[in-house]
Write a protein that holds these residues in place. Structure first.
Motif, PDB file in Angstrom:
ATOM      1  N   CYS A  53      21.525 -36.077  -7.900  1.00  0.00           N
ATOM      2  CA  CYS A  53      21.116 -37.473  -8.058  1.00  0.00           C
ATOM      3  C   CYS A  53      20.562 -37.735  -9.456  1.00  0.00           C
ATOM      4  O   CYS A  53      20.392 -38.884  -9.849  1.00  0.00           O
ATOM      5  CB  CYS A  53      20.074 -37.847  -7.010  1.00  0.00           C
ATOM      6  SG  CYS A  53      18.440 -37.152  -7.307  1.00  0.00           S
ATOM      7  N   CYS A 413      21.918 -46.087  -8.560  1.00  0.00           N
ATOM      8  CA  CYS A 413      22.702 -45.198  -7.698  1.00  0.00           C
ATOM      9  C   CYS A 413      23.534 -44.239  -8.548  1.00  0.00           C
ATOM     10  O   CYS A 413      24.187 -44.651  -9.504  1.00  0.00           O
ATOM     11  CB  CYS A 413      23.613 -46.022  -6.791  1.00  0.00           C
ATOM     12  SG  CYS A 413      24.811 -45.043  -5.864  1.00  0.00           S
ATOM     13  N   CYS A 416      25.591 -40.020  -5.052  1.00  0.00           N
ATOM     14  CA  CYS A 416      25.359 -38.730  -4.404  1.00  0.00           C
ATOM     15  C   CYS A 416      26.143 -38.607  -3.110  1.00  0.00           C
ATOM     16  O   CYS A 416      26.399 -37.504  -2.632  1.00  0.00           O
ATOM     17  CB  CYS A 416      23.878 -38.549  -4.095  1.00  0.00           C
ATOM     18  SG  CYS A 416      22.778 -38.849  -5.477  1.00  0.00           S
ATOM     19  N   CYS A 419      23.886 -41.148   1.429  1.00  0.00           N
ATOM     20  CA  CYS A 419      23.102 -42.310   1.858  1.00  0.00           C
ATOM     21  C   CYS A 419      22.608 -42.168   3.297  1.00  0.00           C
ATOM     22  O   CYS A 419      21.522 -42.663   3.634  1.00  0.00           O
ATOM     23  CB  CYS A 419      23.945 -43.579   1.744  1.00  0.00           C
ATOM     24  SG  CYS A 419      24.859 -43.756   0.210  1.00  0.00           S
ATOM     25  N   CYS A 424      17.318 -41.132  -0.394  1.00  0.00           N
ATOM     26  CA  CYS A 424      17.744 -41.629  -1.699  1.00  0.00           C
ATOM     27  C   CYS A 424      16.589 -41.609  -2.694  1.00  0.00           C
ATOM     28  O   CYS A 424      15.575 -42.294  -2.530  1.00  0.00           O
ATOM     29  CB  CYS A 424      18.286 -43.051  -1.565  1.00  0.00           C
ATOM     30  SG  CYS A 424      18.787 -43.788  -3.132  1.00  0.00           S
ATOM     31  N   THR A 430      17.294 -45.888   1.562  1.00  0.00           N
ATOM     32  CA  THR A 430      16.187 -45.193   2.223  1.00  0.00           C
ATOM     33  C   THR A 430      15.212 -46.209   2.776  1.00  0.00           C
ATOM     34  O   THR A 430      15.185 -47.363   2.335  1.00  0.00           O
ATOM     35  CB  THR A 430      15.461 -44.258   1.232  1.00  0.00           C
ATOM     36  OG1 THR A 430      14.387 -43.591   1.904  1.00  0.00           O
ATOM     37  CG2 THR A 430      14.891 -45.048   0.064  1.00  0.00           C
TER      38      THR A 430
END
Length: 501
Positions: A53, A413, A416, A419, A424, A430
């Motif tokens: 991330c 974002c 990744c 989700c 996140c 999240t």
């Protein structure tokens, strides 16, 4: 100790000469990859749970970290690629369905990249958008077959409900629950300032968004979460969600761990319970049933709201679109298979549906052939990465385009594709309070607006280069497109000529 048959995907590389052991990475990583050792004096990392991330990399004050792909060679096998071996091991360990977020990463053809735009030269001069007016305002809704006016030139009778957008870009459906309230509020603020719409998804409407209902699209999905009369009347547009590009033919699933008290109130379900949408609407099994629901929603709102029907791009999409139009839909949204999602079975996401480019062209042509194109507006969805994709979609027949992943990337974002875990690091997908507070709507709405302002300018530049000064003249104008490296069948479905013709 159980054997872990799945190697890690990434390595966390720390430059010990730069690292000052401040612990910023420990505090920022929701996957707990970084940790303190030696009584809190040494920072180490375990990359087993790393999803790349880049939160730790971007926030490291001394630029001491980097994320690299972990190299773990498997015996060469063109059929049994490492991905499939690892996924088999994961299912052997858990016995569960593989879940993924965002759109498919499979290397399927991207037809936007195989289409080129036309440009004016001598006989049809181009237009300079810096010095001449360019109209990108878009009107959604059913248009009458003919307009009757009185002796003063004013329309006679009642027009169907219309929506005027200042840009052909709308923020696609992302529900409160799948994304955080701060993320949804950022989109709502941006939509208001840009003169466009944001879609609440099937998660109901949070009270904090009450100031933005004039710019909201509300969904009526199979689970009917959060649907009530005030919810319908507050919105600018109502959308019946039949399908979604990332998971055609199945319902939705919001894990119970993401259903906190606020999500519970918005969706009208018990706190901590899974929100599971059934695959079909249990009151829709035919076009006639769909007509009845469209009529009921229009009656509930005194005919003041246009009703959209959202479908996934599937093999017989043109016939489905025709049926939705004849059932009374004012707008039809078609979601291609590259569209994003908060959570979908990996096998469905990667193997079901068709590209939006082919679906859009086929649907637009079917409506034209049947003489009912003006009776409905078409929204295209399914991974628009830049303004050129938008222009090409409109030339293929879209009235406007739904965008979701691009605005999320603008907010941080990093794709990744986890989700569904609710971890996140950027505060988007999240509901964990310590993570959602990382996303500040007062900052993020400006980043989203900057993105759309830039795309709007580029759209005008491309239109000007074609000698077009109004987006209405671009809609369905496939003469502005040429294919490159496409088969005769692909060119036929897209309705465009090959480059050089």
């Amino acid at each position: 100790m159980a054997v872990n048959y799945i190697p890690r995907r990434f390595d966390i590389v720390r430059d010990n000469e730069r690292c000052v052991q401040c612990g910023c990475c420990v505090r920022q990583c929701s996957n707990e990859c970084h940790y303190f050792a030696d009584g809190g004096t040494l920072v180490l990392a375990d990359a087993t749970a790393c999803v790349a991330c880049h939160r730790c990399v971007d926030l490291c004050p001394t630029a001491a970290l980097s994320i690299q792909k972990h190299v773990c060679d498997y015996r060469e096998n063109a059929n049994w690629a490492p991905q499939y071996q690892q996924e088999i091991c994961r299912q052997a360990q858990t016995g569960g369905v593989l879940l993924s977020g965002m759109g498919t990463p499979k290397p399927y053809p991207i037809y936007w990249d195989k289409m080129l735009l036309n440009a004016s030269q001598v006989t049809n001069p181009s237009i300079d958008p810096l010095r001449e007016p360019m109209e990108i305002r878009t009107i959604l809704g059913r248009k009458p077959r003919q307009l009757e006016v009185d002796e003063n030139g004013k329309p006679v009778g009642t027009m169907p409900p219309q929506i005027i957008l200042e840009t052909p870009i709308i923020f696609s459906a992302m529900s409160f629950g799948s994304i955080s309230l701060n993320a949804q509020k950022s989109l709502a603020m941006a939509a208001k300032n840009l003169g466009t719409l944001f879609n609440t998804g099937e998660g109901g409407l949070h009270p904090d968004l009450s100031d933005y209902t004039d710019y909201a699209v509300v969904q009526v999905a199979s689970g009917r979460f959060g649907v009530h009369k005030d919810y319908l009347e507050s919105a600018r547009m109502i959308e019946i969600k039949i399908g979604q590009g990332a998971k055609p033919g199945i319902g939705g699933h919001l894990p119970g761990e993401k259903v906190n008290v606020e999500v519970s109130n918005a969706r009208m379900i018990p706190e901590g319970s899974d929100a599971i949408s059934p695959a079909p609407h249990h009151d829709i099994y035919s076009i006639e049933d769909l007509r009845q629901l469209i009529w009921s929603l229009k009656q509930a709102t005194q005919g003041t709201k246009p009703v959209s029907v959202k479908i996934a791009a599937v093999h017989n999409v043109a016939a489905i679109v025709s049926g939705c139009a004849r059932a009374g839909a004012d707008i039809i949204a078609i979601d291609g298979f590259r569209g994003g999602t908060g959570a979908a079975p990996t096998r469905i996401r990667d193997n079901v549906g068709i590209p939006i480019e082919l679906a859009l062209a086929a649907a637009d042509q079917r409506l034209r052939d049947e003489g009912i194109r003006s009776e409905v507006s078409l929204l295209a969805a399914g991974s628009f990465r830049c303004s050129a994709d938008i222009v090409k979609a409109i030339a293929l027949g879209a009235d406007a385009c739904y965008c979701a992943s691009a605005p999320l990337i603008a907010m941080g974002c990093h794709m990744c594709q986890t989700c569904h875990t609710g971890k996140c690091n950027w505060g988007i997908a999240t509901q964990r309070p310590e993570l959602t507070k990382r996303l500040n709507p007062d900052i993020m709405h400006e980043r989203v607006e900057n993105l759309i302002h830039a795309w709007n300018h580029e759209i005008k530049e491309m239109m000007g280069g074609m000698g077009i000064n109004a987006i209405d003249s671009l809609r369905g104008n496939r003469l502005m497109l040429r294919g490159l490296g496409l088969s005769e069948k692909e060119l036929q479905i897209l309705g465009i000529k090959h480059a050089g013709e």
